[in-house]
Design an enzyme around this catalytic site. Structure first.
Site, mmCIF file in Angstrom:
data_model
loop_
_atom_site.group_PDB
_atom_site.id
_atom_site.type_symbol
_atom_site.label_atom_id
_atom_site.label_comp_id
_atom_site.label_asym_id
_atom_site.label_seq_id
_atom_site.Cartn_x
_atom_site.Cartn_y
_atom_site.Cartn_z
ATOM 1 N N LYS A 90 0.823 -1.213 0.000
ATOM 2 C CA LYS A 90 0.000 0.000 0.000
ATOM 3 C C LYS A 90 0.861 1.270 0.000
ATOM 4 O O LYS A 90 0.632 2.186 -0.782
ATOM 5 C CB LYS A 90 -0.907 0.061 1.252
ATOM 6 C CG LYS A 90 -1.775 -1.141 1.484
ATOM 7 C CD LYS A 90 -2.651 -0.950 2.719
ATOM 8 C CE LYS A 90 -1.896 -0.729 4.012
ATOM 9 N NZ LYS A 90 -1.143 -1.891 4.505
ATOM 10 N N ARG A 121 -8.349 1.090 10.194
ATOM 11 C CA ARG A 121 -7.919 -0.281 10.490
ATOM 12 C C ARG A 121 -8.904 -1.007 11.402
ATOM 13 O O ARG A 121 -8.695 -2.187 11.689
ATOM 14 C CB ARG A 121 -6.572 -0.235 11.212
ATOM 15 C CG ARG A 121 -5.359 -0.530 10.340
ATOM 16 C CD ARG A 121 -4.152 -0.260 11.197
ATOM 17 N NE ARG A 121 -2.956 -0.963 10.854
ATOM 18 C CZ ARG A 121 -1.935 -0.415 10.216
ATOM 19 N NH1 ARG A 121 -2.002 0.807 9.757
ATOM 20 N NH2 ARG A 121 -0.822 -1.098 10.042
ATOM 21 N N ARG A 147 11.916 -5.217 3.787
ATOM 22 C CA ARG A 147 11.597 -3.785 3.749
ATOM 23 C C ARG A 147 12.686 -2.940 4.419
ATOM 24 O O ARG A 147 13.143 -3.241 5.513
ATOM 25 C CB ARG A 147 10.259 -3.573 4.453
ATOM 26 C CG ARG A 147 9.791 -2.147 4.450
ATOM 27 C CD ARG A 147 8.313 -2.049 4.532
ATOM 28 N NE ARG A 147 7.768 -2.514 5.803
ATOM 29 C CZ ARG A 147 6.457 -2.589 6.042
ATOM 30 N NH1 ARG A 147 5.594 -2.257 5.108
ATOM 31 N NH2 ARG A 147 6.031 -3.007 7.205
ATOM 32 N N ARG A 176 12.520 -1.131 10.039
ATOM 33 C CA ARG A 176 11.624 -0.615 11.069
ATOM 34 C C ARG A 176 11.675 -1.478 12.327
ATOM 35 O O ARG A 176 11.799 -2.693 12.233
ATOM 36 C CB ARG A 176 10.182 -0.606 10.532
ATOM 37 C CG ARG A 176 9.878 0.631 9.736
ATOM 38 C CD ARG A 176 8.585 0.528 9.017
ATOM 39 N NE ARG A 176 7.483 -0.013 9.807
ATOM 40 C CZ ARG A 176 6.222 -0.032 9.377
ATOM 41 N NH1 ARG A 176 5.918 0.439 8.182
ATOM 42 N NH2 ARG A 176 5.271 -0.538 10.122
ATOM 43 N N ARG A 223 1.115 -8.406 14.004
ATOM 44 C CA ARG A 223 0.440 -7.444 13.114
ATOM 45 C C ARG A 223 -0.455 -8.159 12.103
ATOM 46 O O ARG A 223 -1.537 -7.682 11.773
ATOM 47 C CB ARG A 223 1.486 -6.571 12.408
ATOM 48 C CG ARG A 223 2.025 -5.487 13.349
ATOM 49 C CD ARG A 223 3.355 -4.941 12.907
ATOM 50 N NE ARG A 223 3.313 -4.297 11.621
ATOM 51 C CZ ARG A 223 4.348 -4.207 10.795
ATOM 52 N NH1 ARG A 223 5.512 -4.741 11.133
ATOM 53 N NH2 ARG A 223 4.226 -3.575 9.657
HETATM 54 P P1 AMP Z 1 2.004 0.864 9.392
HETATM 55 O O1 AMP Z 1 3.164 1.742 9.051
HETATM 56 O O2 AMP Z 1 0.742 1.290 8.704
HETATM 57 O O3 AMP Z 1 2.295 -0.600 9.223
HETATM 58 O O4 AMP Z 1 1.723 1.089 10.966
HETATM 59 C C1 AMP Z 1 2.702 0.766 11.932
HETATM 60 C C2 AMP Z 1 2.054 0.643 13.297
HETATM 61 O O5 AMP Z 1 1.450 1.888 13.672
HETATM 62 C C3 AMP Z 1 0.907 -0.367 13.378
HETATM 63 O O6 AMP Z 1 1.364 -1.692 13.585
HETATM 64 C C4 AMP Z 1 0.111 0.175 14.562
HETATM 65 O O7 AMP Z 1 0.756 -0.107 15.785
HETATM 66 C C5 AMP Z 1 0.212 1.681 14.340
HETATM 67 N N1 AMP Z 1 -0.867 2.172 13.462
HETATM 68 C C6 AMP Z 1 -0.755 2.715 12.215
HETATM 69 N N2 AMP Z 1 -1.940 3.052 11.708
HETATM 70 C C7 AMP Z 1 -2.859 2.702 12.647
HETATM 71 C C8 AMP Z 1 -4.272 2.775 12.714
HETATM 72 N N3 AMP Z 1 -4.989 3.269 11.692
HETATM 73 N N4 AMP Z 1 -4.869 2.331 13.848
HETATM 74 C C9 AMP Z 1 -4.167 1.850 14.887
HETATM 75 N N5 AMP Z 1 -2.830 1.740 14.887
HETATM 76 C C10 AMP Z 1 -2.166 2.166 13.780
#
Ligand code: AMP
Length: 216
Positions: free
Chosen positions: A13, A88, A127, A162, A173
């Site tokens: 994404k 989410r 990544r 990361r 996750r």
């Molecule tokens: P991402 O970069 O989108 O994979 O997000 C990394 C982490 O940030 C996730 O595993 C969650 O801990 C937190 N996070 C990001 N977006 C959300 C969301 N919309 N709702 C809740 N937690 C989020």
């Protein structure tokens, strides 16, 4: 164009959003990036969120919705946006619906990135993020050009993994995605907004599929 990119962590994404913002001149709004910026700046929100993120869990809905509300009030989103990694949960999807109703700008579509879990794990393990510009590369599927890694903005490659891309956090996750985010597929399908794409392909092919999905 106001769209949501929906899909498991590692489904591409963020990478595809980065490509489309350049072509369409609209911003990518990634709640993960917004949270990581808070962590980097050491804000109270960032300090509270870091432990949750590193454990692979979700940050609470109220915090996320507050952050998105503030971001959607900025002038650069007037011409549209790509929401990446948000919503989410069903509560976030309802909250987003209300937010967009308030500003009279409903969603145009939701693109679902379909991909199997073995491929996801491979992608996440490969990544790497540029520490300077935040662009995301993948040693398997989207290797960084050598040098510079980010189209001339950075002097030297500074690619890092990361802190939540560890094996344990990734497993969590993916489980959280299945439990809390997967229900959004039916939620948006019922509203006639869902466009599904097969995201298990080369970068360019997936971009073409996303573009085709957005034509509808
Ligand atoms: P991402 O970069 O989108 O994979 O997000 C990394 C982490 O940030 C996730 O595993 C969650 O801990 C937190 N996070 C990001 N977006 C959300 C969301 N919309 N709702 C809740 N937690 C989020």
């Amino acid at each position: 164009m106001r769209i949501v990119f929906l899909g498991a962590p590692g489904s591409g994404k963020g990478t595809q959003a980065q490509r489309l913002i350049e072509r369409h001149g609209i911003p990518q709004i990634s709640t993960g990036d917004l949270l990581r910026a808070h962590v980097k700046q050491g804000t109270a929100l960032g300090l509270a969120a870091k432990a949750v993120m590193d454990a692979g869990k979700l940050v609470d809905d109220a915090t996320i919705l507050g952050m998105v509300r503030a971001r959607l009030a900025e002038p650069d989103v007037a011409g549209g946006f790509i929401l990446d990694g948000f919503p989410r949960t069903l509560a976030q999807a309802d909250g987003l619906g209300e937010l967009l109703r308030d500003i009279g700008q409903p969603l145009d579509g939701v693109v679902l990135f379909n991909i199997d879990s073995a491929e996801l794990i491979k992608r996440i393990s490969g990544r790497r993020t540029c520490q300077d510009c935040g662009r995301v590369f993948n040693v398997h599927t989207a290797p960084p050009p050598s040098p510079p890694p980010c189209g001339g903005q950075c002097e030297q490659p500074k690619l890092v993994q990361r802190s939540d891309d560890t094996e344990a956090a990734v497993a969590k996750r993916l489980a959280v995605y299945e439990e809390q985010t997967r229900p959004l597929v039916d939620y948006y399908r019922a509203r006639g907004l869902l466009r599904e794409i097969d995201a298990d392909a080369e970068l360019e092919t997936v971009t073409a599929r996303v573009e085709a999905a957005l034509q509808h």
